[in-house]
Design an enzyme around this catalytic site. Sequence first.
Site, short mmCIF file in Angstrom:
data_model
loop_
_atom_site.label_atom_id
_atom_site.label_comp_id
_atom_site.label_asym_id
_atom_site.label_seq_id
_atom_site.Cartn_x
_atom_site.Cartn_y
_atom_site.Cartn_z
CG ASP A 197 4.02 1.75 -11.32
OD1 ASP A 197 5.20 1.50 -11.30
OD2 ASP A 197 3.52 1.70 -10.21
CG ASN B 101 5.47 -3.62 5.34
OD1 ASN B 101 6.65 -4.19 5.83
ND2 ASN B 101 5.38 -3.73 3.94
CB ALA C 109 -1.25 1.35 1.47
CG ASP D 260 5.19 4.24 -1.21
OD1 ASP D 260 6.06 3.94 -0.74
OD2 ASP D 260 5.04 3.69 -2.52
P1 ADP Z 1 2.61 -1.31 2.80
O1 ADP Z 1 1.60 -0.68 1.90
O2 ADP Z 1 4.02 -0.48 3.01
O3 ADP Z 1 2.73 -2.82 2.89
P2 ADP Z 1 0.63 -1.27 4.95
O4 ADP Z 1 0.12 -2.40 4.36
O5 ADP Z 1 0.96 -1.37 6.45
O6 ADP Z 1 1.77 -0.79 4.40
O7 ADP Z 1 -0.08 0.12 4.97
C1 ADP Z 1 0.06 1.55 4.98
C2 ADP Z 1 -0.74 2.21 5.87
O8 ADP Z 1 -2.05 2.25 4.97
C3 ADP Z 1 -1.67 1.47 7.16
O9 ADP Z 1 -0.78 1.88 8.43
C4 ADP Z 1 -3.15 1.98 7.12
O10 ADP Z 1 -3.10 3.23 7.87
C5 ADP Z 1 -3.34 1.94 5.71
N1 ADP Z 1 -4.01 0.70 5.37
C6 ADP Z 1 -3.41 -0.09 4.55
N2 ADP Z 1 -4.42 -1.23 4.21
C7 ADP Z 1 -5.53 -0.50 4.92
C8 ADP Z 1 -6.80 -0.99 4.99
N3 ADP Z 1 -7.43 -2.23 4.21
N4 ADP Z 1 -7.90 -0.29 5.54
C9 ADP Z 1 -7.83 1.00 5.83
N5 ADP Z 1 -6.50 1.45 6.09
C10 ADP Z 1 -5.31 0.66 5.36
#
Ligand code: ADP
Length: 300
Positions: A11, A183, A250, A252
């Site tokens: 990256d 997600n 997040a 990953d």
């Molecule tokens: P991706 O990064 O694949 O889009 P998500 O956004 O659903 O996946 O985030 C994955 C995980 O990271 C969530 O299930 C949660 O546990 C954590 N997470 C993501 N954003 C936050 C946040 N703003 N605050 C706390 N935990 C978070």
Amino acid sequence: TITVVGSINLDRTIRVHRMPAPGETVHASGVFSAGGGKGANQAVAARRSGAAVNFIGAVGWDSAGEHMRDLLEREGIDTAGVLTLEDQNTGQAYIVVDDGGENSIMIHGGANQAIPAEQPHVCANAITASDFVIAQLETNIQPVVEAFTLARRSGATTILNPAPALERVPDELLAVTDVIVPNETEAQVITGIDVVDDESLARAAGRLHELGVQGAIITLGHRGAYYHRDDGESGLVPAFPVEAVDTTAAGDTFIGAMASRLRPDLSNLAEAIRYGNKASSLTVQRYGAQPSIPRAAEIE
Ligand code: ADP
């Protein structure tokens, strides 16, 4: 032991005050490079959570490839299954971030899209020794199907993160998937159900389960994750309330950390999800992909 079949990217992030218009040149306030790629991120997350990790994938015949192999090895990840392809570039992501935090990303898949279908067979020992085999959709699909098929044969549990989103996850891949972890966006694309409330969320998870998997987990950003298991158990495992500055990796982190704590029969699924939530709540408080992934001591 966990085997990850997936992508490896370098990256490269460049910070600018504002995005350049077409034909315009702007000066950057800084550049930064770090390990990325969904596969490599998930491997690093599982390894930092304490699991033994093997990687199956490919890099190109270039300095980025050498650098990424070295980064993974320094994490203690077994890279014997990472091929160097002479006619390919290593996967790279070019990320532009402006002062408002808005980002634009360009990805060159390179070697990630050219993993030979027989590579998992060459690495059959790694798969046979594994409790879990994890994959995403950021590589060509055939080696993933081969790896999951071998995993099934040796009794390992397969986990598919269907990202980036595909409207139709190929049937031949679903047929060998035990746990699917999209997600919210990916869940909507796959199921066609708009997740707008608790009822539609439960319906989407149920629909994912009907694809023939033993477990479905939908990650919900700051809300946490919702799961549906074969025996009918389902529920929301809430996220940890934190101040997020960069949600890169997040999902990953969630997958790698969760898998490091999961029992292959999924009997402790909610507990493993809670651990994944905890790990990713740390990732979102820091910048970048692999540099932001926490270690077990910090998570606990
Ligand atoms: P991706 O990064 O694949 O889009 P998500 O956004 O659903 O996946 O985030 C994955 C995980 O990271 C969530 O299930 C949660 O546990 C954590 N997470 C993501 N954003 C936050 C946040 N703003 N605050 C706390 N935990 C978070």
